[in-house]
Design an enzyme around this catalytic site. Structure first.
Site, PDB file in Angstrom:
ATOM      1  N   ARG A  86      -2.958  -0.796  -5.918  1.00 34.95           N
ATOM      2  CA  ARG A  86      -4.357  -0.365  -5.943  1.00 34.95           C
ATOM      3  C   ARG A  86      -4.533   0.978  -5.254  1.00 34.95           C
ATOM      4  O   ARG A  86      -5.640   1.354  -4.907  1.00 34.95           O
ATOM      5  CB  ARG A  86      -5.255  -1.422  -5.293  1.00 34.95           C
ATOM      6  CG  ARG A  86      -4.931  -1.680  -3.825  1.00 34.95           C
ATOM      7  CD  ARG A  86      -6.007  -2.515  -3.160  1.00 34.95           C
ATOM      8  NE  ARG A  86      -5.619  -2.866  -1.811  1.00 34.95           N
ATOM      9  CZ  ARG A  86      -5.037  -4.004  -1.472  1.00 34.95           C
ATOM     10  NH1 ARG A  86      -4.766  -4.899  -2.389  1.00 34.95           N
ATOM     11  NH2 ARG A  86      -4.721  -4.262  -0.216  1.00 34.95           N
ATOM     12  N   GLY A 119      -6.731  -3.262  -9.425  1.00 34.98           N
ATOM     13  CA  GLY A 119      -6.487  -1.997  -8.753  1.00 34.98           C
ATOM     14  C   GLY A 119      -7.631  -1.494  -7.902  1.00 34.98           C
ATOM     15  O   GLY A 119      -7.594  -0.366  -7.404  1.00 34.98           O
ATOM     16  N   ARG A 169      -6.690   7.377   3.218  1.00 38.98           N
ATOM     17  CA  ARG A 169      -6.118   7.206   4.551  1.00 38.98           C
ATOM     18  C   ARG A 169      -4.947   8.166   4.704  1.00 38.98           C
ATOM     19  O   ARG A 169      -4.362   8.632   3.722  1.00 38.98           O
ATOM     20  CB  ARG A 169      -5.668   5.769   4.781  1.00 38.98           C
ATOM     21  CG  ARG A 169      -4.500   5.331   3.941  1.00 38.98           C
ATOM     22  CD  ARG A 169      -4.108   3.903   4.282  1.00 38.98           C
ATOM     23  NE  ARG A 169      -3.090   3.416   3.359  1.00 38.98           N
ATOM     24  CZ  ARG A 169      -2.777   2.144   3.222  1.00 38.98           C
ATOM     25  NH1 ARG A 169      -3.404   1.221   3.932  1.00 38.98           N
ATOM     26  NH2 ARG A 169      -1.843   1.766   2.381  1.00 38.98           N
ATOM     27  N   ARG A 176       7.719   2.326   3.635  1.00 40.91           N
ATOM     28  CA  ARG A 176       7.703   1.022   4.285  1.00 40.91           C
ATOM     29  C   ARG A 176       9.127   0.478   4.409  1.00 40.91           C
ATOM     30  O   ARG A 176      10.044   0.925   3.718  1.00 40.91           O
ATOM     31  CB  ARG A 176       6.860   0.044   3.454  1.00 40.91           C
ATOM     32  CG  ARG A 176       5.489   0.596   3.052  1.00 40.91           C
ATOM     33  CD  ARG A 176       5.012  -0.009   1.738  1.00 40.91           C
ATOM     34  NE  ARG A 176       3.785   0.642   1.262  1.00 40.91           N
ATOM     35  CZ  ARG A 176       2.548   0.186   1.481  1.00 40.91           C
ATOM     36  NH1 ARG A 176       2.376  -0.939   2.148  1.00 40.91           N
ATOM     37  NH2 ARG A 176       1.513   0.834   1.029  1.00 40.91           N
ATOM     38  N   ASP A 245       6.654  -5.272   3.596  1.00 43.07           N
ATOM     39  CA  ASP A 245       6.011  -4.181   2.854  1.00 43.07           C
ATOM     40  C   ASP A 245       4.799  -3.636   3.588  1.00 43.07           C
ATOM     41  O   ASP A 245       4.219  -2.634   3.157  1.00 43.07           O
ATOM     42  CB  ASP A 245       5.620  -4.636   1.444  1.00 43.07           C
ATOM     43  CG  ASP A 245       4.724  -5.860   1.444  1.00 43.07           C
ATOM     44  OD1 ASP A 245       5.171  -6.912   1.926  1.00 43.07           O
ATOM     45  OD2 ASP A 245       3.579  -5.772   0.966  1.00 43.07           O
TER      46      ASP A 245
END
Length: 477
Positions: A86, A119, A169, A176, A245
């Site tokens: 998403r 998403g 962000r 990850r 993750d």
């Protein structure tokens, strides 16, 4: 302007995806201080220009957007079917200090990794992440950060119908643990080595001249993770879904879902209703982080011996303990950890846990307590006054023999916040934002951005919840 090193140099690890912006998206919150730090153009925020940039397939923001592929251990089970489902990586901004920072758009529509999802992101979780990430950053806990937030009248179906939202962000990268795990577990050695080379070139360049750069990289990730988890435990932060993750190689708090900060101190607190067995309970977080590091370390086995990997992972626990003890000494106004100071710390934590006192409020009140007095008003916070009185005499004796009392009190006031992002505050601002009113959201963001300021004492943002009900939060976003 923006660069696209990840999308260009690791093209085999990504899929180009044009952002699909919800209808009538409106810019609601902007972190102007962060935007200035990242040297982003001021015109983005004028008359909502950034919304148009995100909608245009050829704009500086969206033309190189990609979705990343990775896997992860989810509640201990390996899942190779993960990726940016998403969100899309828009590119990298360069801060005034010359460091790269990803700009990642969350809620940007379907990607090849959406796994039957739509998403979209919802206002509830997006606003929680915006406020929570800024709160942790200003508490001194490493975290991704929020740049801006949009809402939309478009409806998204989760457990109920909710309001759609987007946010951008930032983080040093969005790489990850699960990135390394995926390419190791699928046997794609060229892709795994390309990922290692990229990380060592752009994010840990200081390690390239180490005798074994890969071992040095695993060490850096391990130590950063240990320090982050120590700060979580010291401040009562519960992540809620510590899948691999959701673990950043940079040792930053990442992927805010069903997170919470402790009100009353309950060591085995679980807030995620998808975690009935408490795998990610508050008191399990240090052990889970080490489990995750062990999972990550397998990807390093082509470059490090078993003994080299063990030597690194054995650094986790002492690093975690040293960082935790250091910050807790500061919160109690005590000097370097020693037998006496640790005994006083352990006794305090036992009292707080036994009586499930409000963790943040109790420590803030302790910051104001005068250790020269034989009786403390703080004793009224506890039922077992006799135990408190015994502890207080031990504590005040240490405070009076360990240097300047005023200096140590100021240290306490600078490390014991008045304001944290409590769940009931967050719900209040979400409810108002759903009606189009972001006044309280902006006020809470201001408060968590200055969490140690005395001006918040006796305000609404300093008040604990009025009941002891344990909240239950959802992973859905």
């Amino acid at each position: 302007m923006l660069t696209s090193h990840y999308a260009r140099e690791l093209a085999q690890l990504v899929t180009p995806v044009a952002p699909d912006i919800p209808r009538d998206a409106r810019l609601r919150l902007v972190n102007h201080a962060l935007a200035d730090e990242l040297q982003l153009p001021g015109h983005w925020w004028q008359t909502d220009n950034i919304t148009g940039l995100l909608c245009s397939p050829v704009s500086e923001l969206s033309r190189h957007a990609v979705a990343q592929k990775y896997g992860g251990h989810q509640f201990g089970q390996w899942n190779p079917m993960l990726g940016d489902g998403r969100g899309v990586l828009l590119g990298e901004a360069t801060s005034a200090s010359g460091k790269l920072h990803d700009l990642h758009l969350k809620g940007a529509g379907m990607t090849p990794y959406s796994r039957q999802g739509d998403g979209r992101a919802v206002l509830r979780s997006t606003l929680r992440e915006y406020i929570g990430s800024e709160a942790l950053h200003h508490l001194g806990i490493p975290s991704s950060r929020a740049l801006c937030l949009f809402d939309s009248p478009q409806t998204v179906l989760r457990e109920t119908a909710e309001t759609a939202a987007l946010m951008i962000r930032t983080a040093p990268s969005h790489i990850r643990f699960g990135h390394f795990e995926y390419y190791y577990n699928t046997g794609d050695t060229p892709a795994l080595n390309a990922l290692f080379d990229f990380v060592l070139t752009y994010h840990f360049s200081e390690l390239k001249e180490a005798p074994n750069p890969h071992q040095a990289l695993l060490k850096a990730i391990t130590l950063r993770t240990a320090r982050m988890i120590a700060l979580w435990q010291a401040y009562g932060y519960v992540h809620g879904v510590m899948n691999t993750d959701n673990m950043s190689i940079h040792g930053i708090t990442f992927d805010y879902g069903p997170y919470a900060m402790l009100d009353n101190f309950v060591s085995n607190s679980v807030f995620n209703h998808s975690d009935p067995h408490g795998r990610y309970a508050f008191d399990q977080q240090p052990g889970v982080a080490l489990w995750n590091l062990n999972a990550l370390a397998r990807a390093f086995s082509g470059h490090c011996t078993v003994d080299e990997i063990k030597a690194v992972l054995q650094m986790y626990e002492p690093t975690f303990m040293a960082q935790y003890q250091q910050i807790m000494m500061q919160r109690l106004g005590l000097d370097t950890p020693g037998e006496q100071t640790l005994s006083v710390l352990n006794s305090f934590m036992r009292m707080v846990a036994d009586e499930q006192r409000d963790y943040t409020a109790t420590l803030r009140k302790l910051s104001h307590a005068d250790p020269t007095l034989s009786h403390s008003p703080l004793r009224d916070e506890f039922i077992d006054r006799e135990s408190f009185d015994t502890w207080w005499q031990q504590y005040r004796a240490l405070r009076q023999t360990q240097g300047d009392i005023l200096s140590s009190q100021q240290q306490m006031l600078n490390t014991n916040p008045v304001v944290i992002p409590r769940t009931h505050y967050l719900q209040q601002v979400i409810d108002e934002a759903r009606q189009g009113d972001y006044t309280s959201a902006k006020a809470l963001i201001e408060a968590v951005s200055n969490p140690f300021s005395a001006k918040w004492e006796n305000t609404r943002w300093a008040m604990p919840p009025t009941d002891d009900t344990q909240v239950s939060l959802s992973c859905s976003s």
